[in-house]
Design a protein around this motif. Structure first.
Motif, PDB file in Angstrom:
ATOM      1  N   ALA A   1      -3.470   3.137  -3.074  1.00 47.50           N
ATOM      2  CA  ALA A   1      -4.208   2.995  -1.818  1.00 47.50           C
ATOM      3  C   ALA A   1      -4.026   1.570  -1.301  1.00 47.50           C
ATOM      4  O   ALA A   1      -3.710   0.660  -2.055  1.00 47.50           O
ATOM      5  CB  ALA A   1      -5.678   3.297  -2.041  1.00 47.50           C
ATOM      6  N   GLU A   2      -4.247   1.391  -0.028  1.00 51.15           N
ATOM      7  CA  GLU A   2      -4.107   0.066   0.564  1.00 51.15           C
ATOM      8  C   GLU A   2      -5.386  -0.738   0.331  1.00 51.15           C
ATOM      9  O   GLU A   2      -6.444  -0.386   0.840  1.00 51.15           O
ATOM     10  CB  GLU A   2      -3.823   0.191   2.065  1.00 51.15           C
ATOM     11  CG  GLU A   2      -2.477   0.808   2.373  1.00 51.15           C
ATOM     12  CD  GLU A   2      -1.306  -0.023   1.861  1.00 51.15           C
ATOM     13  OE1 GLU A   2      -1.334  -1.259   1.974  1.00 51.15           O
ATOM     14  OE2 GLU A   2      -0.365   0.591   1.321  1.00 51.15           O
ATOM     15  N   PHE A   3      -5.264  -1.785  -0.460  1.00 58.98           N
ATOM     16  CA  PHE A   3      -6.382  -2.678  -0.736  1.00 58.98           C
ATOM     17  C   PHE A   3      -6.007  -4.080  -0.294  1.00 58.98           C
ATOM     18  O   PHE A   3      -4.841  -4.473  -0.353  1.00 58.98           O
ATOM     19  CB  PHE A   3      -6.705  -2.717  -2.239  1.00 58.98           C
ATOM     20  CG  PHE A   3      -7.215  -1.421  -2.796  1.00 58.98           C
ATOM     21  CD1 PHE A   3      -8.472  -0.956  -2.463  1.00 58.98           C
ATOM     22  CD2 PHE A   3      -6.441  -0.677  -3.679  1.00 58.98           C
ATOM     23  CE1 PHE A   3      -8.955   0.241  -2.982  1.00 58.98           C
ATOM     24  CE2 PHE A   3      -6.916   0.509  -4.205  1.00 58.98           C
ATOM     25  CZ  PHE A   3      -8.178   0.975  -3.856  1.00 58.98           C
ATOM     26  N   SER A   4      -7.017  -4.847   0.094  1.00 61.26           N
ATOM     27  CA  SER A   4      -6.773  -6.254   0.412  1.00 61.26           C
ATOM     28  C   SER A   4      -6.463  -6.996  -0.895  1.00 61.26           C
ATOM     29  O   SER A   4      -6.679  -6.465  -1.996  1.00 61.26           O
ATOM     30  CB  SER A   4      -8.003  -6.869   1.080  1.00 61.26           C
ATOM     31  OG  SER A   4      -9.062  -6.987   0.142  1.00 61.26           O
ATOM     32  N   LYS A   5      -5.979  -8.212  -0.777  1.00 60.89           N
ATOM     33  CA  LYS A   5      -5.684  -9.002  -1.973  1.00 60.89           C
ATOM     34  C   LYS A   5      -6.947  -9.218  -2.801  1.00 60.89           C
ATOM     35  O   LYS A   5      -6.909  -9.146  -4.031  1.00 60.89           O
ATOM     36  CB  LYS A   5      -5.067 -10.340  -1.594  1.00 60.89           C
ATOM     37  CG  LYS A   5      -3.645 -10.222  -1.100  1.00 60.89           C
ATOM     38  CD  LYS A   5      -3.053 -11.573  -0.787  1.00 60.89           C
ATOM     39  CE  LYS A   5      -1.634 -11.386  -0.278  1.00 60.89           C
ATOM     40  NZ  LYS A   5      -0.979 -12.682   0.005  1.00 60.89           N
ATOM     41  N   LYS A   6      -8.068  -9.461  -2.135  1.00 55.99           N
ATOM     42  CA  LYS A   6      -9.324  -9.666  -2.855  1.00 55.99           C
ATOM     43  C   LYS A   6      -9.764  -8.383  -3.568  1.00 55.99           C
ATOM     44  O   LYS A   6     -10.177  -8.428  -4.724  1.00 55.99           O
ATOM     45  CB  LYS A   6     -10.426 -10.136  -1.916  1.00 55.99           C
ATOM     46  CG  LYS A   6     -11.738 -10.361  -2.667  1.00 55.99           C
ATOM     47  CD  LYS A   6     -12.818 -10.945  -1.823  1.00 55.99           C
ATOM     48  CE  LYS A   6     -14.120 -11.181  -2.510  1.00 55.99           C
ATOM     49  NZ  LYS A   6     -14.363 -10.698  -3.825  1.00 55.99           N
ATOM     50  N   GLN A   7      -9.658  -7.262  -2.888  1.00 56.61           N
ATOM     51  CA  GLN A   7     -10.031  -5.992  -3.510  1.00 56.61           C
ATOM     52  C   GLN A   7      -9.138  -5.698  -4.715  1.00 56.61           C
ATOM     53  O   GLN A   7      -9.620  -5.240  -5.755  1.00 56.61           O
ATOM     54  CB  GLN A   7      -9.929  -4.858  -2.495  1.00 56.61           C
ATOM     55  CG  GLN A   7     -11.006  -4.892  -1.436  1.00 56.61           C
ATOM     56  CD  GLN A   7     -10.745  -3.895  -0.323  1.00 56.61           C
ATOM     57  OE1 GLN A   7      -9.601  -3.686   0.087  1.00 56.61           O
ATOM     58  NE2 GLN A   7     -11.820  -3.299   0.184  1.00 56.61           N
ATOM     59  N   THR A   8      -7.853  -5.969  -4.571  1.00 56.46           N
ATOM     60  CA  THR A   8      -6.922  -5.750  -5.679  1.00 56.46           C
ATOM     61  C   THR A   8      -7.278  -6.649  -6.856  1.00 56.46           C
ATOM     62  O   THR A   8      -7.297  -6.202  -8.010  1.00 56.46           O
ATOM     63  CB  THR A   8      -5.466  -5.990  -5.232  1.00 56.46           C
ATOM     64  OG1 THR A   8      -5.166  -5.083  -4.167  1.00 56.46           O
ATOM     65  CG2 THR A   8      -4.492  -5.772  -6.364  1.00 56.46           C
ATOM     66  N   ALA A   9      -7.589  -7.899  -6.573  1.00 53.78           N
ATOM     67  CA  ALA A   9      -7.975  -8.827  -7.630  1.00 53.78           C
ATOM     68  C   ALA A   9      -9.273  -8.367  -8.301  1.00 53.78           C
ATOM     69  O   ALA A   9      -9.397  -8.435  -9.535  1.00 53.78           O
ATOM     70  CB  ALA A   9      -8.139 -10.235  -7.063  1.00 53.78           C
ATOM     71  N   ASP A  10     -10.224  -7.909  -7.511  1.00 49.16           N
ATOM     72  CA  ASP A  10     -11.489  -7.409  -8.057  1.00 49.16           C
ATOM     73  C   ASP A  10     -11.253  -6.191  -8.946  1.00 49.16           C
ATOM     74  O   ASP A  10     -11.837  -6.081 -10.033  1.00 49.16           O
ATOM     75  CB  ASP A  10     -12.471  -7.049  -6.943  1.00 49.16           C
ATOM     76  CG  ASP A  10     -13.018  -8.261  -6.205  1.00 49.16           C
ATOM     77  OD1 ASP A  10     -12.877  -9.397  -6.709  1.00 49.16           O
ATOM     78  OD2 ASP A  10     -13.582  -8.062  -5.102  1.00 49.16           O
ATOM     79  N   LEU A  11     -10.408  -5.273  -8.497  1.00 52.52           N
ATOM     80  CA  LEU A  11     -10.096  -4.083  -9.296  1.00 52.52           C
ATOM     81  C   LEU A  11      -9.410  -4.461 -10.606  1.00 52.52           C
ATOM     82  O   LEU A  11      -9.707  -3.891 -11.657  1.00 52.52           O
ATOM     83  CB  LEU A  11      -9.222  -3.111  -8.505  1.00 52.52           C
ATOM     84  CG  LEU A  11      -9.933  -2.329  -7.401  1.00 52.52           C
ATOM     85  CD1 LEU A  11      -8.923  -1.592  -6.539  1.00 52.52           C
ATOM     86  CD2 LEU A  11     -10.937  -1.359  -7.993  1.00 52.52           C
ATOM     87  N   ARG A  12      -8.515  -5.431 -10.539  1.00 54.82           N
ATOM     88  CA  ARG A  12      -7.837  -5.885 -11.771  1.00 54.82           C
ATOM     89  C   ARG A  12      -8.832  -6.530 -12.728  1.00 54.82           C
ATOM     90  O   ARG A  12      -8.727  -6.371 -13.946  1.00 54.82           O
ATOM     91  CB  ARG A  12      -6.700  -6.832 -11.428  1.00 54.82           C
ATOM     92  CG  ARG A  12      -5.524  -6.094 -10.840  1.00 54.82           C
ATOM     93  CD  ARG A  12      -4.307  -6.958 -10.701  1.00 54.82           C
ATOM     94  NE  ARG A  12      -3.193  -6.121 -10.242  1.00 54.82           N
ATOM     95  CZ  ARG A  12      -2.276  -6.530  -9.404  1.00 54.82           C
ATOM     96  NH1 ARG A  12      -2.275  -7.757  -8.938  1.00 54.82           N
ATOM     97  NH2 ARG A  12      -1.309  -5.709  -9.050  1.00 54.82           N
TER      98      ARG A  12
END
Length: 61
Positions: free
Chosen positions: A2-13
């Motif tokens: 899914a398309e996530f912002s860089k911050k969302q991706t970092a949070d998910l990681r």
């Protein structure tokens, strides 16, 4: 993925790493206890967190 912002991706990681850590720690506790009831509960909790890990991992694919 899914398309996530860089911050969302970092949070998910970060969440992924937290879940992985929980799975490992709870598994160690389950292996160290001689109390069968506690061992079963810890194994159940570990499996729940493994499920969380798998869900997060799939989101990041």
């Amino acid at each position: 993925m899914a398309e996530f912002s860089k911050k969302q991706t970092a949070d998910l990681r970060g969440l992924l790493a937290d879940e992985e850590s929980l799975v490992k720690k709870i598994s160690v506790l389950a292996k160290k206890t001689d109390d069968m009831e506690a061992k079963q509960k810890l194994e159940q909790i570990s499996l729940q967190h493994q499920g969380h890990f798998n869900t997060l991992y799939e989101m990041l694919k």
